[in-house]
Design a protein around this motif. Structure first.
Motif, mmCIF file in Angstrom:
data_model
loop_
_atom_site.group_PDB
_atom_site.id
_atom_site.type_symbol
_atom_site.label_atom_id
_atom_site.label_comp_id
_atom_site.label_asym_id
_atom_site.label_seq_id
_atom_site.Cartn_x
_atom_site.Cartn_y
_atom_site.Cartn_z
ATOM 1 N N ALA A 250 24.761 48.463 44.728
ATOM 2 C CA ALA A 250 23.657 48.706 43.800
ATOM 3 C C ALA A 250 22.802 47.457 43.625
ATOM 4 O O ALA A 250 21.571 47.537 43.533
ATOM 5 N N MET A 251 23.434 46.283 43.591
ATOM 6 C CA MET A 251 22.673 45.038 43.473
ATOM 7 C C MET A 251 21.815 44.800 44.714
ATOM 8 O O MET A 251 20.752 44.180 44.635
ATOM 9 N N GLY A 252 22.267 45.300 45.856
ATOM 10 C CA GLY A 252 21.455 45.183 47.069
ATOM 11 C C GLY A 252 20.210 46.039 47.031
ATOM 12 O O GLY A 252 19.274 45.815 47.809
ATOM 13 N N ARG A 253 20.185 47.011 46.124
ATOM 14 C CA ARG A 253 19.004 47.877 45.996
ATOM 15 C C ARG A 253 18.172 47.540 44.753
ATOM 16 O O ARG A 253 17.323 48.345 44.353
ATOM 17 N N VAL A 254 18.416 46.384 44.166
ATOM 18 C CA VAL A 254 17.729 46.029 42.932
ATOM 19 C C VAL A 254 16.220 45.983 43.129
ATOM 20 O O VAL A 254 15.452 46.405 42.259
ATOM 21 N N MET A 255 15.779 45.471 44.271
ATOM 22 C CA MET A 255 14.338 45.346 44.506
ATOM 23 C C MET A 255 13.726 46.611 45.097
ATOM 24 O O MET A 255 12.547 46.637 45.420
ATOM 25 N N GLU A 256 14.511 47.670 45.220
ATOM 26 C CA GLU A 256 14.023 48.900 45.844
ATOM 27 C C GLU A 256 13.940 50.025 44.819
ATOM 28 O O GLU A 256 14.706 50.986 44.859
ATOM 29 N N VAL A 257 13.040 49.909 43.880
ATOM 30 C CA VAL A 257 12.818 51.007 42.944
ATOM 31 C C VAL A 257 12.236 52.166 43.729
ATOM 32 O O VAL A 257 11.291 52.010 44.487
#
Length: 324
Positions: A250-257
């Protein structure tokens, strides 16, 4: 010939028994032959990642060039870090990065516990018919597109929508602009994401719960632990490795709203908080033709996500729960 005998040149000879065995290539081993069907099934996966994940990385060079269609990717003039300087000197870009981080972190830390709680509650249900009905109802929203979910949210929370109509009849209050107030828009953004994804994400935790030894619950019950203590001391520690892995991902997708969710819910009045990297890339990059600037923004987004994954895994490693 004996192991310690000398050959014709006077050098000590080595017998066939003590000579090192020739290493057989892996593709000639019996293990490889037995797994040929599995390797064949794996070929499309490798091809997919090579074609659609790794090959497009060559296009990242656009971030360091003044790209134009005529010269192409490798023929366009080199500008070095000029695109990054332009990116971080624009007030709009800084605001968009801030909005992306804010909405993503809120989604991670507010939405993350809901699938865990849902999975634990479903795991405690003993009536199978009731459990199946609840699972179907909570899984169903995941299969709706964001266009449908966005339409439902707008229908419910518009000023002339269902919620305002019911509130007006019950309390006589004036219609509230849920979609045009920043704090209420953020609440709807988070709530719609939770409603849509929680049921499907709970499947992973339900699978993890099946690996917990039932005798642990029996032992805890014999020691006087109630349901909540069993959940706290048996269930949560039992699925903690899965929780850590999901948190790292989930942290790897932080910048992928998600583009779809933002795009169907946003409006110009709340653009100060709803404009994120994905919508900015669509408007400026695809519609405005500023490919170099938006590629630089995308590269920055990937680097931040990569750093967050490394940092989260390093923290988890201190508790022996790391992904690698």
């Amino acid at each position: 010939m004996k192991p310690n005998s000398l050959d014709a040149t006077g050098n000590q000879a080595v017998s066939a028994a003590t000579a090192p065995a020739r290493k057989v290539p892996f593709w000639r081993t019996q293990r490889f032959a037995l797994n040929v069907p599995l390797w064949t099934m794996f070929v499309p996966v490798v091809a997919f990642y090579l074609i659609f994940k790794y090959t497009p990385m060559a296009g990242l060079v656009i971030a360091f060039k003044n790209y134009n269609f005529h010269d192409g990717i490798f023929g366009s003039p080199w500008v070095g870090l000029e695109n990054f300087r332009n990116l971080f000197t624009q007030a709009q870009s800084v605001q968009i990065i801030r909005n992306t981080l804010m909405l993503s972190l809120l989604s991670v830390f507010i939405s993350f516990p809901f699938p865990i709680a849902l999975a634990i509650m479903l795991n405690e249900v003993r009536k199978m018919w009731f459990k199946k009905i609840v699972q179907t109802l909570v899984y169903l929203p995941y299969f709706f597109s964001w266009v449908i979910v966005g339409g439902i949210v707008i229908t419910l929370f518009a000023q002339s929508g269902v919620v305002n109509s019911v509130m007006g009849r019950l309390t006589g209050a004036e219609p509230f602009a849920f979609l045009f107030k920043e704090w209420s828009w953020i609440s709807l953004f988070l709530g719609s994401g939770i409603w849509k994804d929680t049921g499907f994400n709970a499947i992973i935790y339900l699978a993890a719960l099946t690996t917990i030894d039932p005798s642990l619950y029996e032992a805890a019950g014999m020691d006087g632990a109630g349901k909540f203590k069993q959940m706290w001391h048996v269930t949560l520690p039992g699925i903690s490795p899965t929780i850590v892995i999901m948190l790292i991902l989930a942290m790897g997708r932080v910048m992928e709203v998600g583009f779809d969710q933002i795009y169907v819910l946003q409006n110009p009045i709340v653009s100060n908080i709803s404009e994120v990297i994905s919508t900015y890339i669509y408007q400026i990059g695809l519609q405005g033709g500023q490919f170099s600037l938006t590629t630089a923004l995308g590269l920055f987004e990937s680097l931040v996500a990569f750093s967050l994954v490394i940092l989260t895994n390093a923290i988890a490693k201190r508790f022996n729960k790391s992904l690698w």
